[in-house]
Design a protein around this motif. Structure first.
Motif: not given
Length: 236
Positions: A53-62, A82-87
């Motif tokens: 569900x994660x993306x490098x350019x759009x921040x996902x909120x958890x 570490x995966x370079x994803x925005x969370x």
């Protein structure tokens, strides 16, 4: 006590006592870092359920509900980083002692903590892409579980994962031995034994939850209650 005799929601964990020894409580929070890393299975849940569900350019909120000492909160954010994803991960807990412990661990990118609960978050119109919890369900009575699930679906835009223990005799016996070294200086062994007795079996949880929720069994002695993204949600 065997799984067949039913769960024991009237038993109380010492960590829920406002007058419990603070040193022993904080040692328990420290032990949770290891216990959750080894037994809770969040690495596989992150890879299978959250990372897609994660993306490098759009921040996902958890949202991490009942985040306790904050180790799972920080670990999820760290894996995404570490995966370079925005969370952005928010850990919430109404217990001031847990909130204080989590805050004292220091600032970390993509992590924040709040002393609150899901009822207040819903009341204030908060929304998150993903809602999770770790070892929360067994603290609740049936009606409180249903209230949490209702809040979770209001708060989550995409996915809900409530990860907890499954009650069984082998789990109780194994924990009684594994946690012996920590028995004297922390609450880990006592509260773990109580937690198992308070926990659901898969059949009990499956019978309780509303339509649209799936109950998945995982090793070792774990249940994941799931709602949302993907094809695993059951139509009942």
């Amino acid at each position: 006590m065997s799984a067949a005799t039913g769960r024991a929601p009237d038993l109380r964990e010492l960590m829920d006592d406002p007058d419990v020894d603070l040193d022993r409580l904080e040692r328990t929070y420290a032990h949770f870092r290891v216990v959750n890393a080894v037994l809770a299975g969040w690495r596989s849940l992150y890879r299978r359920e959250i990372r897609p569900l994660l993306d490098r350019h759009r921040t996902t909120t958890l949202l991490d509900v009942g985040s306790g000492g904050g180790d799972v909160t920080r670990r999820l954010a760290g894996w995404a980083r570490a995966d370079g994803l925005s969370l952005q991960v928010t850990g919430v807990d109404p217990d001031p002692r847990a909130h204080d412990w989590a805050e004292r661990a220091g600032e970390e990118p993509g992590v924040s903590f709040e002393q609150t609960d899901t009822t207040a978050l819903v009341r204030h119109g908060r929304r998150f892409d993903v809602v999770v919890s770790n070892h929360l369900l067994h603290h609740l009575r049936d009606e409180e579980v249903l209230a949490l699930l209702a809040d979770s679906t209001r708060l989550a835009g995409s996915l809900v994962l409530h990860n907890d223990l499954e009650r069984s005799t082998p789990a109780r016996l194994a924990w009684g031995v594994l946690a012996l070294p920590a028995a004297r200086r922390s609450l880990l062994r006592h509260d773990g034994m109580v937690s198992i007795r308070r926990s659901f079996t898969r059949e009990e949880l499956d019978a309780l939850v509303p339509d649209g929720w799936s109950v998945q069994r995982r090793v070792p002695s774990r249940l994941v209650l799931r709602h949302g993204a993907g094809e695993d949600v059951r139509a009942r």
